[in-house]
Design a protein around this motif. Sequence first.
Motif, PDB file in Angstrom:
ATOM      1  N   UNK A   6     -70.575  17.378  49.591  1.00 26.79           N
ATOM      2  CA  UNK A   6     -69.829  18.637  49.545  1.00 26.79           C
ATOM      3  C   UNK A   6     -68.555  18.572  50.372  1.00 26.79           C
ATOM      4  N   UNK A   7     -68.639  17.956  51.559  1.00 27.21           N
ATOM      5  CA  UNK A   7     -67.455  17.903  52.424  1.00 27.21           C
ATOM      6  C   UNK A   7     -66.414  16.908  51.926  1.00 27.21           C
ATOM      7  N   UNK A   8     -66.815  16.035  50.997  1.00 30.30           N
ATOM      8  CA  UNK A   8     -65.850  15.108  50.399  1.00 30.30           C
ATOM      9  C   UNK A   8     -65.195  15.723  49.163  1.00 30.30           C
ATOM     10  N   UNK A  13     -59.256  21.178  54.079  1.00 28.33           N
ATOM     11  CA  UNK A  13     -57.861  21.547  53.924  1.00 28.33           C
ATOM     12  C   UNK A  13     -57.782  22.847  53.142  1.00 28.33           C
ATOM     13  N   UNK A  14     -57.085  23.839  53.695  1.00 30.25           N
ATOM     14  CA  UNK A  14     -56.854  25.117  53.025  1.00 30.25           C
ATOM     15  C   UNK A  14     -55.381  25.456  53.179  1.00 30.25           C
ATOM     16  N   UNK A  15     -54.727  25.721  52.049  1.00 32.52           N
ATOM     17  CA  UNK A  15     -53.292  26.057  52.049  1.00 32.52           C
ATOM     18  C   UNK A  15     -52.475  24.983  52.779  1.00 32.52           C
ATOM     19  N   UNK A  16     -52.806  23.711  52.472  1.00 35.24           N
ATOM     20  CA  UNK A  16     -52.104  22.557  53.046  1.00 35.24           C
ATOM     21  C   UNK A  16     -52.228  22.471  54.567  1.00 35.24           C
ATOM     22  N   UNK A  17     -53.239  23.133  55.119  1.00 36.41           N
ATOM     23  CA  UNK A  17     -53.481  23.074  56.556  1.00 36.41           C
ATOM     24  C   UNK A  17     -54.858  22.490  56.809  1.00 36.41           C
ATOM     25  N   UNK A  84     -61.351  29.755  56.305  1.00 33.05           N
ATOM     26  CA  UNK A  84     -59.923  29.610  56.627  1.00 33.05           C
ATOM     27  C   UNK A  84     -59.808  28.995  58.015  1.00 33.05           C
ATOM     28  N   UNK A  85     -58.755  28.199  58.284  1.00 30.93           N
ATOM     29  CA  UNK A  85     -58.539  27.674  59.639  1.00 30.93           C
ATOM     30  C   UNK A  85     -57.834  28.704  60.513  1.00 30.93           C
ATOM     31  N   UNK A  86     -58.411  28.995  61.667  1.00 34.36           N
ATOM     32  CA  UNK A  86     -57.849  29.960  62.610  1.00 34.36           C
ATOM     33  C   UNK A  86     -57.705  29.275  63.970  1.00 34.36           C
ATOM     34  N   UNK A  87     -56.550  29.451  64.591  1.00 40.40           N
ATOM     35  CA  UNK A  87     -56.321  28.877  65.925  1.00 40.40           C
ATOM     36  C   UNK A  87     -57.290  29.499  66.928  1.00 40.40           C
ATOM     37  N   UNK A  88     -57.860  28.662  67.776  1.00 44.48           N
ATOM     38  CA  UNK A  88     -58.845  29.137  68.748  1.00 44.48           C
ATOM     39  C   UNK A  88     -58.143  29.695  69.980  1.00 44.48           C
ATOM     40  N   UNK A  89     -58.805  30.636  70.631  1.00 42.89           N
ATOM     41  CA  UNK A  89     -58.277  31.177  71.885  1.00 42.89           C
ATOM     42  C   UNK A  89     -58.624  30.277  73.061  1.00 42.89           C
ATOM     43  N   UNK A  90     -59.857  29.757  73.037  1.00 43.94           N
ATOM     44  CA  UNK A  90     -60.345  28.931  74.139  1.00 43.94           C
ATOM     45  C   UNK A  90     -60.427  27.480  73.664  1.00 43.94           C
ATOM     46  N   UNK A  91     -59.739  26.587  74.362  1.00 37.25           N
ATOM     47  CA  UNK A  91     -59.718  25.166  74.015  1.00 37.25           C
ATOM     48  C   UNK A  91     -60.751  24.432  74.866  1.00 37.25           C
ATOM     49  N   UNK A  92     -61.603  23.656  74.195  1.00 33.05           N
ATOM     50  CA  UNK A  92     -62.677  22.938  74.865  1.00 33.05           C
ATOM     51  C   UNK A  92     -62.386  21.440  74.872  1.00 33.05           C
ATOM     52  N   UNK A 101     -57.522  24.417  65.775  1.00 33.37           N
ATOM     53  CA  UNK A 101     -58.012  25.397  64.787  1.00 33.37           C
ATOM     54  C   UNK A 101     -59.487  25.157  64.502  1.00 33.37           C
ATOM     55  N   UNK A 102     -60.158  26.228  64.076  1.00 38.18           N
ATOM     56  CA  UNK A 102     -61.601  26.181  63.808  1.00 38.18           C
ATOM     57  C   UNK A 102     -61.888  26.832  62.459  1.00 38.18           C
ATOM     58  N   UNK A 103     -62.931  26.356  61.796  1.00 37.18           N
ATOM     59  CA  UNK A 103     -63.351  26.957  60.536  1.00 37.18           C
ATOM     60  C   UNK A 103     -63.928  28.352  60.773  1.00 37.18           C
ATOM     61  N   UNK A 104     -63.377  29.339  60.073  1.00 41.79           N
ATOM     62  CA  UNK A 104     -63.903  30.704  60.112  1.00 41.79           C
ATOM     63  C   UNK A 104     -64.349  31.047  58.697  1.00 41.79           C
TER      64      UNK A 104
END
Length: 323
Positions: A6-8, A13-17, A84-92, A101-104
């Motif tokens: 499935x992941x292949x 990639x969503x909207x070229x991101x 969708x990819x969303x930028x995270x607030x907290x970086x680990x 960015x993280x999958x939401x």
Amino acid sequence: MGGNRATHVNPFVVNDQTVDIHITTRGSDWYWAVMSVMGFTMLMIMGVSFLRPPTQRIFHYILAAAAFVAMVEHYSMASNLGWVPIDVEWHRSSHLNSGMSRQIWWVRYCGWFLIWPLLSLSVLLTCAAPTVHILWACFLSAVMAIMAVVGAVVRSDYKWGYYGFWIWSWLLLVYCLLVAPLGYAKALGRDVQLAHIIPASWICLLWMLYPVCWGVSEGGNVIPPDSEFIFYGILDCCLIPITCGVFLWLHERIDPGHLGLYIRTYDDPVRGWRDPALVSGGVEKPQENGAPSPLNGNTGQPTATEPGQTVGSAPAVEGQEAV
């Protein structure tokens, strides 16, 4: 080539991101298993419904619908779709959840938006709560899902404002599902009271844990997406299969007609103008030959049937005008 691809087939990639923090094949495998559990639950509910008369299957329909939506929801996420990819607030710093960015998964919240009001509906129909009370609880259930998805897609710390609205909606919903309907359930008997209080308490407890999972995954980026899948998957399995099984078991000896939920079948006549229940209260019932009834439905007095005679008056005597 065998195995889960499935992941292949559906890459990250969503909207070229391209997303940095995402699930792996193991997370996809887990959700395929959860999807199978939801599908099996739906089939079991539909099968058990045939053990009850058609007039007593309303809760089977509602719970089967919830299981069906959950199956589609987990199918989408297992296929690596609906995110969708969303930028995270907290970086680990961990390699499992480091990145920008993280999958939401917006498809998850679409499922919640449909499933949670259905569960609230089932709980409140059990105790024959008023319609306005049911509508309010279903509204709050949908609001929780909306607040969760809006908070998840917000990049800044303002997301926690929506998290607070989510918690507030949950507190109001606990009152609507547990406290307010107690009188209605108690008035219908001990069996109805148990059928209401046990599922309602269990559902409210699980709905308290969903914000915890959200806070350490989409909100705080503490755990990686695979761990997020495991946490949410366990909660979903407790919320759908276990709740449905306990709910239907508690309703096994409860006739929905006792709760005002009778369903008409094709054997039942359609109530019309010939129904005796509709004749009372001043409705005139025609006779079998189509002639009007000799009694006036409004006053109980004879109906005027001859010229010169008025309702409630004596017949006119020859040589004397009718009064």
